[in-house]
Design a protein around this motif. Structure first.
Motif, PDB file in Angstrom:
ATOM      1  N   PHE A 183      43.026  62.754  25.800  1.00 30.60           N
ATOM      2  CA  PHE A 183      42.842  63.457  24.606  1.00 30.60           C
ATOM      3  C   PHE A 183      42.068  62.224  23.881  1.00 30.60           C
ATOM      4  O   PHE A 183      41.081  62.773  22.847  1.00 30.60           O
ATOM      5  N   GLU A 184      42.496  61.132  23.955  1.00 28.30           N
ATOM      6  CA  GLU A 184      41.885  60.124  23.004  1.00 28.30           C
ATOM      7  C   GLU A 184      40.362  59.837  23.150  1.00 28.30           C
ATOM      8  O   GLU A 184      39.605  59.411  22.453  1.00 28.30           O
ATOM      9  N   LYS A 188      37.794  60.990  20.300  1.00 28.27           N
ATOM     10  CA  LYS A 188      36.507  60.018  20.029  1.00 28.27           C
ATOM     11  C   LYS A 188      35.208  60.812  20.173  1.00 28.27           C
ATOM     12  O   LYS A 188      34.208  60.330  19.245  1.00 28.27           O
ATOM     13  N   LYS A 189      34.882  61.714  20.987  1.00 27.54           N
ATOM     14  CA  LYS A 189      33.939  62.214  21.119  1.00 27.54           C
ATOM     15  C   LYS A 189      33.585  63.215  20.211  1.00 27.54           C
ATOM     16  O   LYS A 189      32.463  63.465  19.405  1.00 27.54           O
ATOM     17  N   MET A 190      34.704  63.885  19.527  1.00 24.35           N
ATOM     18  CA  MET A 190      34.706  64.860  18.671  1.00 24.35           C
ATOM     19  C   MET A 190      34.310  64.148  17.368  1.00 24.35           C
ATOM     20  O   MET A 190      33.729  64.822  16.709  1.00 24.35           O
ATOM     21  N   GLU A 191      35.040  63.365  17.212  1.00 30.64           N
ATOM     22  CA  GLU A 191      34.832  62.586  15.856  1.00 30.64           C
ATOM     23  C   GLU A 191      33.507  61.855  15.454  1.00 30.64           C
ATOM     24  O   GLU A 191      32.779  61.910  14.649  1.00 30.64           O
ATOM     25  N   GLY A 192      32.998  61.341  16.827  1.00 26.31           N
ATOM     26  CA  GLY A 192      31.653  60.603  16.779  1.00 26.31           C
ATOM     27  C   GLY A 192      30.552  62.168  16.751  1.00 26.31           C
ATOM     28  O   GLY A 192      29.499  61.962  15.687  1.00 26.31           O
ATOM     29  N   ALA A 193      30.870  63.335  16.983  1.00 29.51           N
ATOM     30  CA  ALA A 193      30.099  64.199  16.836  1.00 29.51           C
ATOM     31  C   ALA A 193      30.086  64.917  15.530  1.00 29.51           C
ATOM     32  O   ALA A 193      28.980  65.498  15.140  1.00 29.51           O
ATOM     33  N   SER A 194      30.996  65.096  14.905  1.00 27.05           N
ATOM     34  CA  SER A 194      31.359  65.797  13.747  1.00 27.05           C
ATOM     35  C   SER A 194      31.130  64.839  12.522  1.00 27.05           C
ATOM     36  O   SER A 194      31.077  65.323  11.378  1.00 27.05           O
ATOM     37  N   CYS A 202      41.925  65.843  10.624  1.00 23.22           N
ATOM     38  CA  CYS A 202      43.216  66.192  10.416  1.00 23.22           C
ATOM     39  C   CYS A 202      43.692  67.193  11.786  1.00 23.22           C
ATOM     40  O   CYS A 202      44.770  66.749  12.326  1.00 23.22           O
ATOM     41  N   LEU A 203      42.792  67.669  12.508  1.00 22.81           N
ATOM     42  CA  LEU A 203      43.270  68.268  13.758  1.00 22.81           C
ATOM     43  C   LEU A 203      43.566  67.278  14.927  1.00 22.81           C
ATOM     44  O   LEU A 203      44.595  67.402  15.426  1.00 22.81           O
ATOM     45  N   VAL A 204      42.628  66.239  14.860  1.00 24.36           N
ATOM     46  CA  VAL A 204      42.897  65.147  16.023  1.00 24.36           C
ATOM     47  C   VAL A 204      44.001  64.485  15.507  1.00 24.36           C
ATOM     48  O   VAL A 204      45.054  64.143  16.352  1.00 24.36           O
ATOM     49  N   CYS A 210      51.805  65.265  17.836  1.00 29.00           N
ATOM     50  CA  CYS A 210      52.455  65.924  18.530  1.00 29.00           C
ATOM     51  C   CYS A 210      52.610  65.505  20.064  1.00 29.00           C
ATOM     52  O   CYS A 210      53.583  65.465  20.474  1.00 29.00           O
ATOM     53  N   LEU A 211      51.504  64.770  20.568  1.00 23.03           N
ATOM     54  CA  LEU A 211      51.416  64.401  21.962  1.00 23.03           C
ATOM     55  C   LEU A 211      52.521  63.107  21.741  1.00 23.03           C
ATOM     56  O   LEU A 211      53.044  62.813  22.847  1.00 23.03           O
TER      57      LEU A 211
END
Length: 377
Positions: A183-184, A188-194, A202-204, A210-211
């Motif tokens: 997940f990490e 990291k990929k999601m935050e870099g793309a967005s 907030c979602l991350v 939760c994890l």
């Protein structure tokens, strides 16, 4: 502004009233929790050699980590060498799919081994707590604290009888850790793309929280399963299920024990970390001239906190172990009254203690008869 403060005050009083009602309704469970914490303090004070158990298994973990690094380097060197830039003589190794899977398998195996070492360390402390609780408290001890624990028994049981149980529990923990690592990487990929997208952050953050909660939940269930397994000798699955029902049935007692123990543990870790940082500050001032000591002191505080957490966990594990031993005496019944700690003896009625004493006398009377019958055979 005054309206907001008024509503905050009203809500605070409402929550305080609810908290007071909960304390009053669960006062007996609170008394038991305080007695369990007091008994756990006696156990830790009487079993000072337990502080070497985390040191021992930390050394084992370091050896396994060194072996993993050596193996990872060997696996990483498998493949075809590709020239990236002839001018700078830069080269890279191209992995095949088999090598890539092998490397991922090694990472998961390393997580499993670390989780297993942590489980064995915890199990040794659990067995020491059980042997201390059920030891004869009527025998005088040199340190003035009745009772005696056996650390070597836990080490033997963890290898001889319960290695599969510890492996099963540590496998679940390793799977959770692997999910968090994946997940990490994805986060990291999601935050870099967005970019700086607030919704993505907030979602991350929510998923990460939760994890983390799920990880703590699994480790808490595992610890209580190990305690139940050491007490009854049942398998991991049945021990986890029965210990979970035991927690639900005595949720107030477990909650108070965790809460009170958590407060004491936080105070102890904070005190140890602060004192270590202060001593380091004076040593730095005396040994070297540092323009700004805040960065090294922050690192020292973090290391002191981590090391203190490892040793203070002995107290938390001991408190949970003693609570389950006490509940087992309550549920199953006393076989004798000699092992009951003084702080917990007041929660057993005189009829229960008298019945246990009579049962103990009957068992002692049967032993000579059985010896005589065996000699006649």
């Amino acid at each position: 502004m005054a309206t907001y403060l008024r509503w905050i005050t009203i809500l605070s009083w409402i929550f305080a009233g609810i908290y007071y009602i909960v304390i009053v309704c669960s006062f007996q469970s609170l008394r038991v929790a305080v007695a369990v914490i007091q008994t756990a303090s006696s156990f830790v004070a009487d079993s000072k050699r337990l502080i070497f158990v985390p040191v021992l298994y930390f050394g084992v973990a370091m050896i396994c980590s060194a072996m993993f690094v050596a193996g990872a380097v060997c696996v990483a060197s498998i493949g075809d060498i590709q020239v990236d830039n002839a001018a700078y003589q830069s080269k890279s190794i191209e992995w095949s799919s088999e090598t890539e899977y092998m490397f991922y398998f090694m990472i998961f195996g390393f997580l499993w081994v670390l989780a297993f070492i942590m489980a064995v360390n915890e199990f040794v402390i659990i067995v020491a707590g059980i042997t201390w609780y059920y030891s004869d408290k009527e025998i005088p001890d040199d340190d003035g604290i009745p009772g005696d624990s056996d650390v070597s028994t836990g080490m033997y049981w963890s290898v001889r009888y319960h290695a599969g149980t510890l492996a099963a529990g540590s496998l679940i923990v390793a799977i959770v850790w692997a999910i968090r690592v994946i997940f990490e990487y994805v986060a990291k990929k999601m935050e870099g793309a967005s970019g700086e997208n607030g919704c993505t952050k907030c979602l991350v953050g929510c998923i990460r929280c939760c994890l983390s909660c799920f990880d703590r939940f699994i480790r808490y269930i595992n610890r209580n399963a190990y305690i139940y397994c050491a007490l009854t000798g049942e398998s991991f699955c049945s021990s986890a299920l029965n210990s979970f029902f035991l927690i639900l049935k005595n949720s107030a007692k477990f909650g108070f024990v965790e809460g009170i123990a958590g407060c004491f543990m936080f105070i102890a870790k904070f005190f140890i970390s602060i004192m270590t940082t202060l001593v380091s500050f004076f040593l730095l001032q005396a040994m070297v001239k540092v323009s700004s000591p805040y960065a090294p002191l922050l690192v020292i505080f973090a290391f002191a906190w981590a090391i203190a957490t490892i040793f203070i966990e002995i107290f938390d594990t001991g408190a949970n172990t003693i609570l389950q031993c006490y509940l087992l005496d309550r549920e199953v019944g006393l076989c004798n009254d000699e092992h009951i700690p003084r702080s917990l003896k007041k929660f057993f009625s005189e009829d229960e203690i008298r019945a246990a004493m009579e049962k103990d006398k009957v068992d002692e009377g049967r032993e000579p008869m059985m010896d005589g019958a065996n000699r006649m055979d």
